[in-house]
Design an enzyme around this catalytic site. Structure first.
Site, PDB file in Angstrom:
ATOM      1  N   SER A  31       0.839  -1.300  -0.031  1.00  0.00           N
ATOM      2  CA  SER A  31       0.005   0.161   0.222  1.00  0.00           C
ATOM      3  C   SER A  31       0.939   1.273  -0.056  1.00  0.00           C
ATOM      4  O   SER A  31       2.248   1.031   0.191  1.00  0.00           O
ATOM      5  CB  SER A  31      -1.002  -0.035   1.351  1.00  0.00           C
ATOM      6  OG  SER A  31      -1.495   1.122   1.662  1.00  0.00           O
TER       7      SER A  31
ATOM      8  N   TYR B 135      -2.023  -1.386  10.668  1.00  0.00           N
ATOM      9  CA  TYR B 135      -2.066  -1.437   9.173  1.00  0.00           C
ATOM     10  C   TYR B 135      -0.514  -1.100   8.726  1.00  0.00           C
ATOM     11  O   TYR B 135      -0.030  -1.424   7.702  1.00  0.00           O
ATOM     12  CB  TYR B 135      -3.262  -0.860   8.607  1.00  0.00           C
ATOM     13  CG  TYR B 135      -3.331  -0.742   7.020  1.00  0.00           C
ATOM     14  CD1 TYR B 135      -4.236  -1.878   6.632  1.00  0.00           C
ATOM     15  CD2 TYR B 135      -2.934   0.008   6.224  1.00  0.00           C
ATOM     16  CE1 TYR B 135      -4.428  -1.951   5.307  1.00  0.00           C
ATOM     17  CE2 TYR B 135      -2.955   0.034   4.901  1.00  0.00           C
ATOM     18  CZ  TYR B 135      -3.720  -1.231   4.340  1.00  0.00           C
ATOM     19  OH  TYR B 135      -4.014  -1.405   2.949  1.00  0.00           O
TER      20      TYR B 135
HETATM   21  N1  LIG Z   1      -8.759  -0.865  -0.963  1.00  0.00           N
HETATM   22  C1  LIG Z   1      -7.870  -0.095  -0.756  1.00  0.00           C
HETATM   23  O1  LIG Z   1      -7.836   1.071  -0.729  1.00  0.00           O
HETATM   24  C2  LIG Z   1      -6.306  -0.665  -0.719  1.00  0.00           C
HETATM   25  C3  LIG Z   1      -5.172   0.310  -1.028  1.00  0.00           C
HETATM   26  C4  LIG Z   1      -4.053  -0.296  -0.516  1.00  0.00           C
HETATM   27  C5  LIG Z   1      -3.688  -1.728  -0.592  1.00  0.00           C
HETATM   28  N2  LIG Z   1      -4.778  -2.353  -0.110  1.00  0.00           N
HETATM   29  C6  LIG Z   1      -4.519  -3.762   0.260  1.00  0.00           C
HETATM   30  O2  LIG Z   1      -5.058  -4.655  -0.764  1.00  0.00           O
HETATM   31  C7  LIG Z   1      -5.332  -5.897  -0.056  1.00  0.00           C
HETATM   32  C8  LIG Z   1      -6.806  -6.253  -0.620  1.00  0.00           C
HETATM   33  O3  LIG Z   1      -7.619  -5.252   0.129  1.00  0.00           O
HETATM   34  P1  LIG Z   1      -9.117  -5.093  -0.694  1.00  0.00           P
HETATM   35  O4  LIG Z   1      -9.441  -3.620  -0.725  1.00  0.00           O
HETATM   36  O5  LIG Z   1      -9.145  -5.794  -2.228  1.00  0.00           O
HETATM   37  O6  LIG Z   1     -10.189  -5.657   0.550  1.00  0.00           O
HETATM   38  P2  LIG Z   1     -11.585  -6.715   0.434  1.00  0.00           P
HETATM   39  O7  LIG Z   1     -12.074  -6.317   1.650  1.00  0.00           O
HETATM   40  O8  LIG Z   1     -12.408  -6.253  -0.972  1.00  0.00           O
HETATM   41  O9  LIG Z   1     -10.803  -7.988   0.157  1.00  0.00           O
HETATM   42  C9  LIG Z   1     -10.068  -8.595   1.068  1.00  0.00           C
HETATM   43  C10 LIG Z   1     -10.268 -10.154   1.080  1.00  0.00           C
HETATM   44  O10 LIG Z   1      -9.461 -10.627   2.341  1.00  0.00           O
HETATM   45  C11 LIG Z   1     -10.255 -11.760   2.678  1.00  0.00           C
HETATM   46  N3  LIG Z   1      -9.785 -12.037   3.992  1.00  0.00           N
HETATM   47  C12 LIG Z   1      -9.776 -11.238   5.205  1.00  0.00           C
HETATM   48  N4  LIG Z   1      -9.641 -11.776   6.255  1.00  0.00           N
HETATM   49  C13 LIG Z   1      -9.062 -12.845   5.858  1.00  0.00           C
HETATM   50  C14 LIG Z   1      -8.493 -14.212   6.793  1.00  0.00           C
HETATM   51  N5  LIG Z   1      -8.358 -14.118   8.024  1.00  0.00           N
HETATM   52  N6  LIG Z   1      -8.086 -15.082   6.033  1.00  0.00           N
HETATM   53  C15 LIG Z   1      -8.129 -15.267   4.420  1.00  0.00           C
HETATM   54  N7  LIG Z   1      -8.613 -14.235   4.014  1.00  0.00           N
HETATM   55  C16 LIG Z   1      -9.229 -13.233   4.695  1.00  0.00           C
HETATM   56  C17 LIG Z   1     -11.465 -11.151   2.724  1.00  0.00           C
HETATM   57  O11 LIG Z   1     -12.592 -12.199   2.925  1.00  0.00           O
HETATM   58  C18 LIG Z   1     -11.880 -10.519   1.404  1.00  0.00           C
HETATM   59  O12 LIG Z   1     -12.298 -11.406   0.355  1.00  0.00           O
HETATM   60  C19 LIG Z   1      -5.227  -5.696   1.420  1.00  0.00           C
HETATM   61  O13 LIG Z   1      -3.925  -6.172   1.633  1.00  0.00           O
HETATM   62  C20 LIG Z   1      -4.986  -4.069   1.344  1.00  0.00           C
HETATM   63  O14 LIG Z   1      -4.333  -3.846   2.531  1.00  0.00           O
HETATM   64  C21 LIG Z   1      -6.216  -1.892  -0.206  1.00  0.00           C
END
Ligand SMILES: NC(=O)c1ccc[n+]([C@@H]2O[C@H](COP(=O)([O-])OP(=O)(O)OC[C@H]3O[C@@H](n4cnc5c(N)ncnc54)[C@H](O)[C@@H]3O)[C@@H](O)[C@H]2O)c1
Length: 248
Positions: A130, A143
């Site tokens: 991120s 985080y």
């Molecule tokens: N959305 C953003 O703005 C953003 C920005 C930068 C980085 N990220 C990173 O991208 C990654 C994905 O985020 P996203 O926004 O797609 O989130 P999201 O909530 O859409 O998806 C996350 C997925 O992880 C799964 N998950 C959660 N806890 C879990 C566990 N204990 N075991 C297995 N699976 C688990 C959830 O069921 C979900 O399907 C994360 O690492 C997040 O930090 C997101």
């Protein structure tokens, strides 16, 4: 077009958001995709749609991952959650859990996948970090700590894996249009003392030069390139996709 025919890709958190977009992009490029997710039902749905397989797993349960062997040519460490609290109110158990899920579990999955990658002389580790792997924001101690740790883990993996044909890189997006972002809007409004409809413009887009959310498919397209043959000399790197946030 990146061709991943014959490659087996494991995508954690592949049932939603960025992970789901990666799973779809990799499958469209010919890979067999394993969708590893806590939400077994959603993982099964995505797996069926892309002709892959679901692996229901709680990646916060790191004890269960200690003796794992993972067959993967491409590993996307993506599963993650957010928790918005000032440090003095941040529940210690929540802090530990976030570090387990977003730092220890990527370590254990990399550890489980490397022997097979070394044997085949090929591997791609893609860590969805991120902009918070490079920059801090208030109220996100766990985080930001986990993502900064993931950046270090990725670089060590790059150095150890290089002689074996294994690359490791981070992708560092700003706010992406996913459920993870939608879920934190109420908490962000509370800790910053502003109305919910002002969170996106006043908190999430303040630092970006380009004033819009990133789309999950944009992140997936970079992940796909990193998984492919053209990125063979790219390792130990962190690719920002943050609309200019980290240029400050
Ligand atoms: N959305 C953003 O703005 C953003 C920005 C930068 C980085 N990220 C990173 O991208 C990654 C994905 O985020 P996203 O926004 O797609 O989130 P999201 O909530 O859409 O998806 C996350 C997925 O992880 C799964 N998950 C959660 N806890 C879990 C566990 N204990 N075991 C297995 N699976 C688990 C959830 O069921 C979900 O399907 C994360 O690492 C997040 O930090 C997101």
């Amino acid at each position: 077009m990146t061709d991943l025919t014959g490659r087996r890709a494991v995508v954690t958190g592949g049932a939603s958001g960025i992970g789901e977009a990666c799973a779809r992009a990799f499958a469209a490029a010919g890979a067999h995709v394993v969708i590893a997710d806590l939400n077994g039902e959603a993982a099964a749905r995505v797996a069926e749609e892309v002709g892959g397989e679901a692996w229901q797993v709680d990646l916060g349960d790191t004890a269960a991952l200690a003796d794992l062997t993972l067959e993967a040519d491409v590993l996307v460490n993506n599963a993650g959650i957010q928790h918005v609290r000032p440090i003095e109110e941040f529940e210690p158990e929540r802090f530990s859990f976030i570090l387990r899920l977003m730092l220890e579990s990527p370590f254990l999955l990399i550890r489980a996948a490397l022997p097979g990658m070394y044997e085949r002389g090929f591997g791609r580790v893609i860590n969805i970090s991120s902009v918070h792997g490079l920059r801090a924001s208030p109220f996100k101690s766990a985080y930001v700590a986990a993502k900064h740790g993931l950046e270090g883990l990725s670089k060590v993996t790059a150095l150890e894996g290089g002689p074996h044909g294994v690359t490791s890189n981070c992708i560092d997006p700003a706010y992406v249009r996913t459920p993870l972002v939608e879920k934190q809007i109420a908490d962000q409004a509370r800790v910053h003392g502003i109305p919910e409809d002002e969170v996106v413009p006043r908190i999430m887009l303040t630092e970006s030069a380009i004033k819009r959310l990133v789309e999950p498919e944009e992140v997936a397209s970079l992940a796909l390139w990193l998984a492919g043959p053209d990125a063979g000399m790219v390792t130990g790197a962190s690719y920002t996709m943050d609309g200019g946030w980290s240029a400050r």
